[in-house]
Enzyme design. Structure first.
Site, PDB file in Angstrom:
ATOM      1  N   ARG B  94       0.808  -1.201   0.000  1.00 30.66           N
ATOM      2  CA  ARG B  94       0.000   0.000   0.000  1.00 30.66           C
ATOM      3  C   ARG B  94       0.855   1.272   0.000  1.00 30.66           C
ATOM      4  O   ARG B  94       0.373   2.338  -0.323  1.00 30.66           O
ATOM      5  CB  ARG B  94      -0.976   0.018   1.177  1.00 30.66           C
ATOM      6  CG  ARG B  94      -2.000  -1.121   1.178  1.00 30.66           C
ATOM      7  CD  ARG B  94      -2.833  -1.092  -0.106  1.00 30.66           C
ATOM      8  NE  ARG B  94      -3.293   0.246  -0.404  1.00 30.66           N
ATOM      9  CZ  ARG B  94      -4.335   0.834   0.153  1.00 30.66           C
ATOM     10  NH1 ARG B  94      -5.052   0.170   1.004  1.00 30.66           N
ATOM     11  NH2 ARG B  94      -4.671   2.062  -0.162  1.00 30.66           N
ATOM     12  N   ARG B  96       2.851   3.346  -1.826  1.00 29.25           N
ATOM     13  CA  ARG B  96       3.015   3.384  -3.278  1.00 29.25           C
ATOM     14  C   ARG B  96       4.287   4.075  -3.739  1.00 29.25           C
ATOM     15  O   ARG B  96       4.711   3.909  -4.869  1.00 29.25           O
ATOM     16  CB  ARG B  96       1.800   4.080  -3.901  1.00 29.25           C
ATOM     17  CG  ARG B  96       0.559   3.250  -3.847  1.00 29.25           C
ATOM     18  CD  ARG B  96      -0.679   4.114  -4.041  1.00 29.25           C
ATOM     19  NE  ARG B  96      -0.871   4.993  -2.890  1.00 29.25           N
ATOM     20  CZ  ARG B  96      -1.865   5.859  -2.768  1.00 29.25           C
ATOM     21  NH1 ARG B  96      -2.739   5.968  -3.730  1.00 29.25           N
ATOM     22  NH2 ARG B  96      -1.971   6.626  -1.702  1.00 29.25           N
ATOM     23  N   SER B 104       7.324 -13.901  -9.174  1.00 31.60           N
ATOM     24  CA  SER B 104       6.054 -14.139  -9.857  1.00 31.60           C
ATOM     25  C   SER B 104       5.630 -15.594  -9.756  1.00 31.60           C
ATOM     26  O   SER B 104       6.348 -16.495 -10.192  1.00 31.60           O
ATOM     27  CB  SER B 104       6.175 -13.749 -11.336  1.00 31.60           C
ATOM     28  OG  SER B 104       5.090 -14.293 -12.059  1.00 31.60           O
ATOM     29  N   ARG B 174      -1.638 -21.780  -8.223  1.00 30.17           N
ATOM     30  CA  ARG B 174      -1.335 -21.094  -6.971  1.00 30.17           C
ATOM     31  C   ARG B 174      -2.551 -20.499  -6.266  1.00 30.17           C
ATOM     32  O   ARG B 174      -2.427 -20.006  -5.151  1.00 30.17           O
ATOM     33  CB  ARG B 174      -0.370 -19.956  -7.248  1.00 30.17           C
ATOM     34  CG  ARG B 174      -1.030 -18.939  -8.168  1.00 30.17           C
ATOM     35  CD  ARG B 174      -0.321 -17.634  -8.299  1.00 30.17           C
ATOM     36  NE  ARG B 174      -0.957 -16.885  -9.382  1.00 30.17           N
ATOM     37  CZ  ARG B 174      -0.675 -15.647  -9.680  1.00 30.17           C
ATOM     38  NH1 ARG B 174       0.253 -15.015  -8.988  1.00 30.17           N
ATOM     39  NH2 ARG B 174      -1.291 -15.046 -10.665  1.00 30.17           N
ATOM     40  N   ARG B 201       4.267   1.745  10.308  1.00 34.00           N
ATOM     41  CA  ARG B 201       4.406   0.298  10.486  1.00 34.00           C
ATOM     42  C   ARG B 201       5.161  -0.116  11.746  1.00 34.00           C
ATOM     43  O   ARG B 201       5.214  -1.307  12.048  1.00 34.00           O
ATOM     44  CB  ARG B 201       5.047  -0.312   9.245  1.00 34.00           C
ATOM     45  CG  ARG B 201       4.246  -0.098   7.961  1.00 34.00           C
ATOM     46  CD  ARG B 201       2.808  -0.613   8.059  1.00 34.00           C
ATOM     47  NE  ARG B 201       2.058  -0.364   6.814  1.00 34.00           N
ATOM     48  CZ  ARG B 201       0.771  -0.689   6.657  1.00 34.00           C
ATOM     49  NH1 ARG B 201       0.085  -1.250   7.637  1.00 34.00           N
ATOM     50  NH2 ARG B 201       0.154  -0.427   5.521  1.00 34.00           N
TER      51      ARG B 201
END
Lengths: 328, 328, 328, 328
Positions: B94, B96, B104, B174, B201
């Protein structure tokens, strides 16, 4: 309600309609700011009175798109309400030039809704595109795979219910829900960045599931700013980029003669000629389809008959949230 | 290697060391650009020769921090390699204003490593903070919860192996892995935005698991730009923000007398007085702890003995990837 | 026009009205997306039907502001048309989280309108704030200064006219216009970033000229999202930030007693006591005014009588553009 | 100094060297983070040990560029110290994905250095490109124009000196300096956004003066990440974008035959045929040059002999700052 803001009838018509995507997801256009005229107005920094002919607006918008003058299209903004599986949300969130408010699994109980691929979309790993699907369905094992998935979901769902019913903090209870669980968010973005999102996410290399969302959003955008949409299709979506070496190849095959373009008589480039121009084998694989027959163009028109009222999805979500009797 | 770039010995010392976080995660400082001197140099737009005394640099950096002149701190950049559970990654992403490259699951097989909370961290939903934990462990059901989690993971992991061994596209295989599955990424951010990340955080309202990562990163930053770090602790982390109404309350209790500050004799504000100043019940609940005894200050020092070489984690990851014999 | 989008009557009332700022500038609210209700809707990720009481919306918005949950306020967007001197535009453009379309001096001929400070605003360099004004007018030299400025502008304007009448490229002809020349742009920003802009640019440390613009924009915002505006005033604009050392000072002067706050009898901190807590001389200079008597609160209400139609400014601009007979 | 960070010898060689641009400006590479190997490392999310062959790194980087997978290139960062005329700075700052610290005319006295175009660059307005220069010099009026400019600058400079010597606030004193006045800043950007900057600002449509800066920065980037640079030249800078209609035109002139590309015998498209495919007159004007003979490729190599030490420019700046005796 009455407003002095610019409005677009075709956009007003779908405002607040919820369009289903995949088995439990949706996209709704919640609000929009501006349209093609506002792109022009920003490009001209004009005072907004007086009128321009549509043909002039179209010409300017196409000029801007062609020359990548993208800032005027940042003056149009769209806001969506979307519901999608978490693995789709994880790809989507990578587009950072957007505003997002996602439902919080720390605060709220999550509905136990999971995405189940259709048989047609259940495919093998692609041999050529190293990250996508092969294009053919794995029919033989589909039923088996679904049954296995159902067991995972049942167990994960039951465990989630057990944890929250024992008052375990929701931020912990949720950690073993599968990536196929649906989540939802508000998502707001300007036209320029939405075009980039759509270019990447309607592309054949994008995962099928996110493409399903992107296609509906493209249909919404087409109603908000039709001239900009048309220009995007003509110059971006259906256009191609040629490298220096690819361009060198074309220059061997055709030539400019005054205001005419003509094929060079007898010109032919075999694979080794292309290689000599610097194209790798993989680049040749990519070049040939670009120049072969034109693909049919997707129209991205919305099926209004498919649209639902918000309540339809609100009730389905509500019904899928675990019932919890917290221990006293 | 030799470089003419500015270096910081304390940062060089930990470069490339992998610090464990939670049961399978880690954070490593991979690279950094600049230090406190570069914040000053940018603020002064100076030519970079000559030397300044540390005390002057410290004064300037504290002045900038106090007055929220944040652009000079954007001139320092840090790059991390991190491994965390997906539910942590979803909170982290979040932010950004960072650059991200995540592994991946469409391209690679994912290691089957899952986060398991320790007994101490397995807590009930907080009654006051509506999204966090209560602070006390749910000892009685911990073993049961873990056993249930293990079953979900075993089933989800086995299903993932089954799917990829049957050549199902990885992007589909996945989708039923749990949110507790570990993922990893490279993450690069400038000092200004890193401070914002750390403020949010390392806060008590953040989920415990992401705080564990933020604390290690704070320790790394302390080595890269110690004066900036100290200013952040003094002005942001250990400072408080007071609203207009809270400030009005303080002005009843104390006064300025020349260059002195003094308590107003006999002044007292009961709850109803605070309410009369416009503070809601909830705001009063929040104000009192701010003014009570100072909390002990966290030092954020890294435990160098805990650090591992990259290979340690690389091998653990590799060992957890499903062995697949693709059908011929 | 009719719309299904959320509208705000107080915002509709000023839509498209041009408010004068400084001698030739203006700000107009051109469009807006959403209001307080949309902040709440995004925070709750709700379906948007049903109704909430205003008092609930207010409580949520104040909670979000207090706890710096800023993402829901990104869901409201405002678009302005503004005209300001170039030296103001250069400060303004530093706010990067906005969309901008500025008139181009490469493409268009620029109107020869220049900003002239009023006598009251013509002040000496501040001795304390190292980048601002002293607060007292330099009356004695004002007339002389204006006369000198006029000569610069006349010469620069005449030279610009001479160059463009000789067909010199506009991108070159303009390079000696002064920084006081007016320019204009469309500027679009979300509520969260607009609050940041207003916090910085209505502040006493901001240059007087940009504050004049920010104050008008604050008045516009107050009409678009009044509850969010009130929360910003209460928590940001009229609030203060206290550092760890400042907080330690307060804790010596007052104490929490149950649900009461009380002054500590006889407590007093002289300058040396503040220094001992770690406050620099400059920090003490900054702390004392924060705790002294509350400043009167600015209301930011717009003067509707001052508003003009777009045409008013469009004609003034047009009249100031050099008449050019290009050489054949 | 010693570092464990990745270094690039060709970049180290120019670190801190100041390259002159225009008559008083410069660009210096002050710091860099990472190189081509770090792009690969981020793309693979690898642990950074072991070695890859350069040919493999090159293949990956070209693949990423071709498919617009741009996030790995965000992992490389460059920091510049630049000095340019204000009208150039105003174009430059529009690139928002960068960090900037500009010298403040509110705080500091500005050096009275102004940009003066060379005779060759003093050109008429372009008749075709509506915002640029014609390409031919206006020799006849050059001397006259320069003389006029000198008078504006002398007057504006003298007025600035007069104002600051009368203690007028610097933020006001500067407002009549011309847009040709030099300013300077630190500017930091990642590789992906730098490529975008260079694509736009080395383009023939960009103003000559900013192109002069972009070309030097391209030469610096070529030393920091040569493989990425080469891929950018091949796929972006020297590539072209074709629209759907342009592509349709090409498909009439050439065809794919197995793995060969061949010209269609006798195929020819006159202007009316192109128009029938949907190309506007302006698009045809743009298409033909794309397909005509390849332009010579610019190498962007730096002239190391031109580089200066920082002191060279620092002293020139210092000497141009007004001497001020503030009134007592």
């Amino acid at each position: 309600m009455e407003t002095r803001r610019p409005t677009t009838p075709a956009a007003e018509e779908i405002l607040g309609l919820y369009f289903p995507v995949l088995d439990h997801g949706f996209v709704a256009l919640v609000d929009y700011m501006g349209s093609d005229e506002d792109v022009e107005r920003a490009a001209r920094v004009s005072y907004g009175y007086g009128t321009r002919r549509t043909s002039e607006t179209r010409g300017l918008i196409r000029y801007l798109r062609r020359h990548r003058h993208t800032t005027p299209s940042e003056m149009v903004e769209l806001k969506f309400h979307c519901c999608m599986p978490i693995f789709v949300a994880r790809q989507w969130i990578r587009h950072r030039s957007a505003n997002v408010n996602e439902v919080s699994g720390r605060y709220s109980l999550l509905p136990l809704l999971f995405y189940r691929p259709e048989a047609d979309d259940f495919q093998a790993q692609s041999a050529t595109n190293r990250q996508g699907r092969s294009g053919t369905s794995l029919t033989a094992i589909y039923a088996d795979a679904i049954a296995r998935w159902e067991r995972v979901r049942e167990l994960a769902g039951a465990h989630y219910e057990w944890l929250v019913s024992h008052d375990v903090a929701r931020e912990l209870a949720r950690i073993d829900l599968p990536l196929s669980t649906y989540t939802q968010w508000y998502w707001k973005i300007d036209l320029h960045n939405l075009f980039h999102f759509l270019s990447v996410r309607t592309d054949a290399h994008a995962q099928y599931e996110i493409r399903a969302f992107a296609r509906v959003m493209a249909g919404m955008l087409k109603r908000v700013a039709p001239l900009s949409f048309e220009a995007w299709v003509d110059y971006e979506l259906e256009g191609v980029h040629l490298s220096r070496a690819e361009l060198a190849a074309l220059r061997r095959l055709l030539r400019v003669n005054g205001r005419d373009l003509e094929a060079v008589p007898g010109a032919r480039l075999a694979e080794k000629d292309l290689a000599a121009l610097g194209l790798s084998r993989r680049e040749i694989d990519e070049l040939l389809p670009k120049l072969a027959a034109a693909p049919s163009v997707e129209e991205f028109d919305l099926d209004l008959a498919a649209a639902r009222v918000p309540d339809h999805f609100a009730r389905a979500m509500e019904a899928a949230v675990p019932r919890v009797d917290r221990p006293k």
